[in-house]
Design an enzyme around this catalytic site. Structure first.
Site, PDB file in Angstrom:
ATOM      1  N   GLY A  74     -14.999  -0.520  -3.864  1.00  0.00           N
ATOM      2  CA  GLY A  74     -15.759   0.718  -4.043  1.00  0.00           C
ATOM      3  C   GLY A  74     -16.978   0.596  -4.938  1.00  0.00           C
ATOM      4  O   GLY A  74     -17.769   1.537  -5.037  1.00  0.00           O
ATOM      5  N   SER A 131     -12.486  -5.771   1.263  1.00  0.00           N
ATOM      6  CA  SER A 131     -13.240  -5.274   0.108  1.00  0.00           C
ATOM      7  C   SER A 131     -14.694  -5.701   0.134  1.00  0.00           C
ATOM      8  O   SER A 131     -15.242  -6.206  -0.852  1.00  0.00           O
ATOM      9  CB  SER A 131     -12.591  -5.710  -1.208  1.00  0.00           C
ATOM     10  OG  SER A 131     -11.374  -5.061  -1.403  1.00  0.00           O
ATOM     11  N   LEU A 155     -19.780  -1.115  -4.632  1.00  0.00           N
ATOM     12  CA  LEU A 155     -21.074  -1.018  -3.954  1.00  0.00           C
ATOM     13  C   LEU A 155     -21.293   0.349  -3.318  1.00  0.00           C
ATOM     14  O   LEU A 155     -22.408   0.669  -2.909  1.00  0.00           O
ATOM     15  CB  LEU A 155     -21.194  -2.120  -2.901  1.00  0.00           C
ATOM     16  CG  LEU A 155     -21.366  -3.530  -3.475  1.00  0.00           C
ATOM     17  CD1 LEU A 155     -21.249  -4.587  -2.385  1.00  0.00           C
ATOM     18  CD2 LEU A 155     -22.706  -3.655  -4.190  1.00  0.00           C
ATOM     19  N   TYR A 186       0.837  -1.196   0.000  1.00  0.00           N
ATOM     20  CA  TYR A 186       0.000   0.000   0.000  1.00  0.00           C
ATOM     21  C   TYR A 186       0.876   1.252   0.000  1.00  0.00           C
ATOM     22  O   TYR A 186       1.528   1.574   0.993  1.00  0.00           O
ATOM     23  CB  TYR A 186      -0.930   0.013   1.206  1.00  0.00           C
ATOM     24  CG  TYR A 186      -1.794  -1.228   1.344  1.00  0.00           C
ATOM     25  CD1 TYR A 186      -2.124  -2.014   0.235  1.00  0.00           C
ATOM     26  CD2 TYR A 186      -2.283  -1.624   2.584  1.00  0.00           C
ATOM     27  CE1 TYR A 186      -2.909  -3.151   0.361  1.00  0.00           C
ATOM     28  CE2 TYR A 186      -3.073  -2.758   2.720  1.00  0.00           C
ATOM     29  CZ  TYR A 186      -3.373  -3.516   1.608  1.00  0.00           C
ATOM     30  OH  TYR A 186      -4.150  -4.644   1.734  1.00  0.00           O
ATOM     31  N   LEU A 191     -17.045  -3.797   0.073  1.00  0.00           N
ATOM     32  CA  LEU A 191     -17.738  -2.919  -0.870  1.00  0.00           C
ATOM     33  C   LEU A 191     -17.259  -3.151  -2.301  1.00  0.00           C
ATOM     34  O   LEU A 191     -17.547  -2.347  -3.190  1.00  0.00           O
ATOM     35  CB  LEU A 191     -17.542  -1.451  -0.483  1.00  0.00           C
ATOM     36  CG  LEU A 191     -18.120  -1.034   0.871  1.00  0.00           C
ATOM     37  CD1 LEU A 191     -17.841   0.446   1.137  1.00  0.00           C
ATOM     38  CD2 LEU A 191     -19.613  -1.311   0.946  1.00  0.00           C
TER      39      LEU A 191
END
Length: 300
Positions: free
Chosen positions: A206, A201, A208, A56, A203
């Site tokens: 991103g 994740s 959803l 990251y 969602l």
């Protein structure tokens, strides 16, 4: 905030964990002072699980989290990171050095959990012969408490689970409204083996939240849009973000998922998601409908 026991580790963890990828700016520019406020507020809200990785921001997430945890906050959290990046070879030396570098960036002398990151990018034999022994040596040296493995490839993840080398597993985009493929085989196996389970994740990168990550391809977005159109009955409000609440509750209330990771970079998003970790899930008939709608489906 709800809490549970993280498998055989015995660690008491919040069912919502703070995911580190957005804190590095991987999904959009982030302000470091805001990141520090997010980490501090998360701890104040009762979130005691933070998950990050060298991948990251090529270490920036770890550096920012390390600075934010100074002043005694490190002792208030279960700190998890990962070993190596997919652009590296997961040999013994690389794994050792990766964890040493993470310790330095995170400003700590030990990690509560280290996971082999995205093992689908590496030869299986290399993981068995070099990466796992490296993690075991780090644990013997007191630099790591527990060992984990992560990938979205569920069959591969279960293969590694059966080696009995790991205390915890992490998958992503495999137990969410559009894809619950972890439900039928992996989660029962994790329960049988008493492994800690992290769901990333939730969602769908991103999707959803109707703010998909920039790297998601057009075909994936098309398939996701078809699925989202079937979920209007779940919306808590009109427009973008209306599926965030049901998506989060869908994961929070599964007893086989110990930590649902929430990747946020703003205080507003953090507070909204944390408020949903209250033990109230989807109604049984609603959840059954979701399972029926997307049985066997996969977006990614």
């Amino acid at each position: 905030m709800e809490y549970t026991t993280f498998g055989k580790t015995g660690l008491r963890v919040s069912k919502m964990g703070l995911g580190g990828a957005p804190l590095a700016g991987d999904f959009g520019k982030t302000d470091e002072s805001e990141v520090q406020r997010v980490v501090h507020e998360a701890i104040d809200l009762g979130i005691n699980f933070i998950d990050t990785a060298p991948l990251y921001g090529k270490g920036e997430s770890e550096r920012r989290i390390g600075r934010a945890l100074e002043g005694g906050r490190r002792e208030r959290v279960v700190l998890a990171s990962k070993a190596a990046r997919s652009d590296m070879r997961y040999d013994y030396k690389t794994i050792i050095q990766s964890v040493e570098d993470s310790l330095a960036r995170l400003r700590t002398d030990r990690l509560d959990l280290v996971q082999l990151h995205d093992v689908n990018t590496q030869p299986y034999e290399l993981i068995i012969e070099e990466a796992i022994p490296a993690l075991q040596k780090l644990r013997e040296d007191g630099k790591v408490r527990f060992l984990g493995v992560s990938t979205k490839d569920l069959d591969l993840l279960m293969r590694f689970m059966r080696t009995e080398a790991f205390d915890a597993v992490q998958f992503y985009a495999r137990y969410m409204l559009l894809d619950h493929s972890a439900k039928d085989a992996l989660l029962p196996l994790a329960r049988e083996m008493n492994l800690g389970v992290m769901n990333g994740s939730v969602l769908g990168m991103g999707i959803l939240a109707e703010t998909p990550a920039f790297f998601i391809g057009e075909e994936t977005l098309r398939r996701a849009a078809e699925g989202i159109a079937k979920l209007d009955f779940l919306r808590t409000r009109d427009g973008p973000g209306g599926l965030i609440e049901p998506a989060m509750r869908f994961s929070f209330t599964n007893p086989d998922i110990h930590v649902t990771l929430s990747g946020v970079a703003t205080l507003d998003a953090l507070r909204m998601n944390a408020a949903l970790c209250d033990g109230r899930g989807l109604e049984p008939e609603t959840q059954a409908k979701v399972f029926e709608l997307f049985q066997g489906d996969s977006v990614f």
